[in-house]
Design an enzyme around this catalytic site. Structure first.
Site, PDB file in Angstrom:
ATOM      1  N   ASP A  24      -1.715  -2.656   4.659  1.00  0.00           N
ATOM      2  CA  ASP A  24      -1.845  -3.769   3.696  1.00  0.00           C
ATOM      3  C   ASP A  24      -2.605  -4.997   4.210  1.00  0.00           C
ATOM      4  O   ASP A  24      -2.362  -5.442   5.334  1.00  0.00           O
ATOM      5  CB  ASP A  24      -0.462  -4.310   3.305  1.00  0.00           C
ATOM      6  CG  ASP A  24       0.553  -3.248   3.002  1.00  0.00           C
ATOM      7  OD1 ASP A  24       0.190  -2.075   2.934  1.00  0.00           O
ATOM      8  OD2 ASP A  24       1.735  -3.620   2.847  1.00  0.00           O
ATOM      9  N   GLU A 202       6.872  -2.830  -3.884  1.00  0.00           N
ATOM     10  CA  GLU A 202       6.383  -3.465  -2.666  1.00  0.00           C
ATOM     11  C   GLU A 202       5.310  -4.499  -3.005  1.00  0.00           C
ATOM     12  O   GLU A 202       4.703  -4.459  -4.078  1.00  0.00           O
ATOM     13  CB  GLU A 202       5.752  -2.417  -1.728  1.00  0.00           C
ATOM     14  CG  GLU A 202       6.688  -1.283  -1.342  1.00  0.00           C
ATOM     15  CD  GLU A 202       6.077  -0.293  -0.344  1.00  0.00           C
ATOM     16  OE1 GLU A 202       6.754   0.044   0.630  1.00  0.00           O
ATOM     17  OE2 GLU A 202       4.930   0.142  -0.534  1.00  0.00           O
TER      18      GLU A 202
END
Ligand code: FRU
Length: 489
Positions: A24, A202
């Site tokens: 990420d 998430e």
């Protein structure tokens, strides 16, 4: 003897770490003339491992300079995803002289015989992100029960004069508020029975956008990434909601909104937006992780694994009577363009011949064609290999077909065709295609339908072409550019 060139899968104009693993994007913040891109990083291997924050900066969103690791694991755990802000008002008391950066991230602690513990923590930097000090009061936010309690995205909320944190809480997101980033109060929860729940929630984000650029019609967009689950061949992907936010509660425009995806390809996950873009710029800029948890640890790159998508500008625009999220590649990319081909109205065979004369492992194509015809571009074509990017007029869909794009055996679900409905405006369809050494990104229409896909062709697969169902098919226009970040002014 023939030598076969090893494929170079490192993007020419996409960020990837020099070595080792990345997932990420984290801590996206603009400060003192630099766009910061922190990222989930394992500096000791090319698969996911104990997480650190890697760090890169750019002055133009195209050329990235990798810096030292920003945050490393400590006694509170490894460093999971999170965000960064400029503390302009010194609400934290960390900055006596000049405003500085605060990172708000998840500490992930593995505990023998118990589930892992996820808590939220702070670190601050007084030297433009080059070095960081972890706050001695860490963690600043914990939960008694939730195991999945992570990925804080923090922003300053002007109307209430306090910080807001949106946090992933298992199958929902929770909103907290704080005067100083150190003490947090629970505000509300969103997501029960709403949206897609086929995996853990998430990396949320929440930000305002003016519909059609009209400041009197402000809406709030919530992004929620949903983790991979065996039942879904799509793997991990990102959904979004549109609604209102009063500083405590997010209220979606519809009580049970249809599921809306940010991207219809497989490889744009955990996308979040930059904080502190100056008001005179005013853009909402986003970047995602160009991979998928389904196979992220298996992709056939060598010394690194994982890359960022192109940075994109987000807008909310009315289509068919409702506001939709539109993505356009950051305009700075145009400064890296080197022109190769520019055609006006051209018959299919002639356009195909012009494309066949090019050999490119990365490029940018902009094409327009009548929307009642089906056609497809071939890119990264070679011996038994091609990636098709096309428009299916009967289905009203744009698609990427990576079934023959190159290496795929590393995961049974990698091969496939990924399509997105495109609501055509007028009678022409426009495809804006970005090809890099291991990726294609397609922005269809004005960017209402986006497909981001990894591909792993052979080094020699650099051919291009155009095919159509009907012989009399013609393009309205086509341009091809090479991207040369090193040649930017
Ligand atoms: C999303 C994610 C986050 C987590 C991080 C760990 O891809 O699972 O929820 O913080 O990756 O690397």
């Amino acid at each position: 003897m023939t030598t076969i060139a090893r494929p170079n899968y490192r993007g020419k104009y996409h960020f990837s770490p020099r070595r080792n693993w990345m997932n990420d994007p984290n801590g996206l913040v603009y400060f003192a003339g630099e766009y910061h891109l922190f990222y989930q990083h394992y500096p000791h291997g090319t698969t996911w491992g104990p997480m650190h924050w890697g760090h890169a900066v750019s002055k133009d969103l195209v050329r990235w300079e990798e810096l030292d690791i920003a945050l490393a694991p400590d006694e509170n755990g490894t460093i999971f995803s999170g965000s960064a802000v400029v503390d302009w008002r010194n609400t934290t008391g960390f900055f006596a002289a000049e405003p500085g950066l605060v990172a708000i991230f998840t500490h992930h602690l593995e505990r023998p015989g118990k589930p892992p513990l996820q808590t939220q923590s702070l670190a601050y930097s007084k030297d433009k992100g080059r070095t960081w000090t972890k706050y001695e009061g860490n963690p600043v936010l914990a939960h008694d029960e939730l195991v999945d309690f992570r990925d804080p995205k923090v922003f300053w909320h002007e109307n209430t004069g306090r910080w807001i944190m949106i946090l992933a809480c298992g199958q929902t997101v929770c909103l907290y508020h704080s005067p100083d980033l150190k003490t947090w109060t629970f505000g509300s929860e969103f997501g029960r029975g709403v949206g897609f729940h086929g995996g853990v929630w998430e990396c949320p984000d929440l930000f305002p956008l003016a519909v059609d650029g009209d400041a009197s019609r402000l809406k709030w967009v919530m992004l929620v990434s949903v983790g991979d689950a065996p039942a879904y061949k799509e793997g991990s992907r990102t959904q979004y909601f549109i609604g209102d936010f009063d500083g405590v509660t997010f209220t979606p425009d519809q009580a049970s909104p249809p599921v809306r995806w940010l991207d219809y390809g497989r490889d744009n996950y955990a996308a979040v937006s930059w904080s502190d873009i100056p008001a005179e710029d005013g853009r909402r800029l986003l970047v995602g992780w160009m991979s998928n948890w389904k196979y992220a640890n298996l992709t056939p790159t060598e010394d690194f694994r994982g890359a960022a998508t192109l940075p994109r500008e987000l807008t909310l625009e009315t289509r068919g009577g409702e506001a939709v999220l539109v993505q356009r590649p950051a305009r700075e990319l145009a400064r890296a363009r080197v022109p190769l081909l520019a055609l006006g109205r051209t018959a299919c065979a002639a356009a195909d011949a012009a494309l066949r004369s090019l050999q490119l492992d990365s490029c940018e194509l902009v094409a327009e064609a009548a929307s009642d015809r089906s056609f497809a571009f071939k890119v990264r074509a070679g011996e038994g290999q091609e990636t098709l990017i096309g428009f299916d007029a009967a289905a009203g869909e744009v698609y990427v077909d990576r079934t023959r794009s190159g290496q795929h055996a590393f995961h049974e679900h990698f091969r496939g065709v990924h399509a997105a409905k495109l609501q055509v405006i007028g009678d022409a369809v426009r495809l804006h295609i970005w090809v890099d050494r291991s990726s294609v990104e397609v922005f269809a229409g004005e960017g209402e339908a986006v497909i981001t896909d990894l591909i792993f062709p052979d080094a020699g697969s650099t051919g291009m072409g155009l095919i159509a169902d009907q012989e009399d098919f013609e393009l309205i226009s086509l341009t091809v550019h090479q991207l040369e970040p090193s040649a930017m002014d």
